[in-house]
Design an enzyme around this catalytic site. Sequence first.
Site, PDB file in Angstrom:
ATOM      1  N   LYS A 187       0.855  -1.315  -0.020  1.00  0.00           N
ATOM      2  CA  LYS A 187      -0.165   0.047   0.127  1.00  0.00           C
ATOM      3  C   LYS A 187       0.745   1.089   0.149  1.00  0.00           C
ATOM      4  O   LYS A 187       2.166   1.091   0.529  1.00  0.00           O
ATOM      5  CB  LYS A 187      -1.098   0.000   1.277  1.00  0.00           C
ATOM      6  CG  LYS A 187      -1.667  -1.468   1.289  1.00  0.00           C
ATOM      7  CD  LYS A 187      -2.812  -1.354   0.003  1.00  0.00           C
ATOM      8  CE  LYS A 187      -4.023  -2.368   0.295  1.00  0.00           C
ATOM      9  NZ  LYS A 187      -3.678  -3.788   0.526  1.00  0.00           N
TER      10      LYS A 187
HETATM   11  C1  LIG Z   1      -4.894  -4.748   0.796  1.00  0.00           C
HETATM   12  C2  LIG Z   1      -6.463  -4.652   0.766  1.00  0.00           C
HETATM   13  C3  LIG Z   1      -7.240  -5.118   1.794  1.00  0.00           C
HETATM   14  C4  LIG Z   1      -6.933  -5.968   3.093  1.00  0.00           C
HETATM   15  O1  LIG Z   1      -5.911  -5.527   3.761  1.00  0.00           O
HETATM   16  P1  LIG Z   1      -4.613  -6.365   4.470  1.00  0.00           P
HETATM   17  O2  LIG Z   1      -3.948  -5.270   5.331  1.00  0.00           O
HETATM   18  O3  LIG Z   1      -4.111  -6.926   3.446  1.00  0.00           O
HETATM   19  O4  LIG Z   1      -5.665  -7.109   5.468  1.00  0.00           O
HETATM   20  C5  LIG Z   1      -8.690  -4.992   1.823  1.00  0.00           C
HETATM   21  N1  LIG Z   1      -9.113  -4.406   0.687  1.00  0.00           N
HETATM   22  C6  LIG Z   1      -8.685  -4.050  -0.328  1.00  0.00           C
HETATM   23  C7  LIG Z   1      -9.327  -3.583  -1.580  1.00  0.00           C
HETATM   24  C8  LIG Z   1      -7.059  -4.006  -0.180  1.00  0.00           C
HETATM   25  O5  LIG Z   1      -6.622  -3.545  -1.487  1.00  0.00           O
END
Ligand SMILES: *Cc1c(COP(=O)(O)O)cnc(C)c1O
Length: 388
Positions: A187
């Site tokens: 992210k």
């Molecule tokens: C990364 C992500 C998640 C979940 O996050 P985690 O930290 O990996 O549990 C949920 N929804 C979307 C759209 C994502 O890109």
Amino acid sequence: MSGSSQPFIPFTRPSFNQETIEAVSEVLRSGWVTSGPKLAEFEASLSTFFGGRPVRCFANGTATMKIALQVAGIGANDEVITTPISWVATSNVILSVGAKPVFVDIDPVTRNIDLNKVAAAITPKTRAIMPVYLAGLPVDMDQLYALAKKHSLRVIEDAAQAFGSQWEGKKIGSFGDLVSFSFQANKNLTTIEGGCLVLNNPDEAKLAEKFRLQGLTRQGMDGMDVDVLGGKDNLTDVNAAIGLEQLKQLPTYQTRRAALARQYFDVIRAELKAAGLENLQLELPVENFTESNWHMFQVVLPLDQLNTDRAQVMTELKDLGIGTGVHYPAITGFTLYKNQGYKTSDTPIAERIGKSILTLPLFPAMADEDIGRIAKGLIGILQKYRKN
Ligand SMILES: *Cc1c(COP(=O)(O)O)cnc(C)c1O
């Protein structure tokens, strides 16, 4: 092994500076490594970032969204409207609280849930809308909240990919209902693993804290009590220290991502023209430089104009030293979901885009030259497989 002599470009890679390494070392040396003062400092900084709204952090984005649903009181016999084009966590958390995901088709241009189709999916059991801002591009937030108000629904924003994105000059998370972010390693802002939830008031924040730690209502000399089923979803001070440094770097990362995205548009269009492929329907992202945080740069391949499939395109790009990703196939095609009666054909736009979307590399440490190499590689492959 890559067939290219040039270094491999992954589809994404986090950036950590020396200050981050120092900050982590400091936490390790301090003797307090789990949730403590750094977490409090990170949550306070995030709250400031989001204009003073309460913020609580969790072990990952998935736990964050699950707790958002629990804070909203969503559970058995409830329906939550969402998009089939997301990381499967989005709908998995709906199932995990005992509710039912209802999938609405996407808009082929934004690749986000088509808000014009939401009203038709609302039933007496519908409790919430959970939009996802794919690649960091928000939905029409005025339309979203007008819909929610009209039908008395909660909104749980899966803004996992949208940290730093904006809507009409306001940061995503600084307004609205419950807004969930992920700090997973890919992210735009990462704590390695982690997430945060922006809430409406201190009571909701207290409830989120309770779900974060086993449902404990009190713990101390006056005894202990638990009144709801909570989990173990806290973020550690080590992660929080990383997040605090990332927050300082965010504007620099953001500027770099936007500049690289700009180059993608220019170079891809120039390469298509040079190859005489102007009538190839390669779909580029929405060219939105005021709202998107450019979490990803995704194209949709014109598979019906090509004598190949996405897997082959990805393999040949890999041979050129270029990493790509698929974000995402339609969730309704997964066995767990098919077994519950969902069909990809119920959301035909999501079905098509889920089969043909391709994420190209985009991360702050990329070099300008990388964009040219990636665009040339991709267009060369498309030219080779173009149907006559
Ligand atoms: C990364 C992500 C998640 C979940 O996050 P985690 O930290 O990996 O549990 C949920 N929804 C979307 C759209 C994502 O890109």
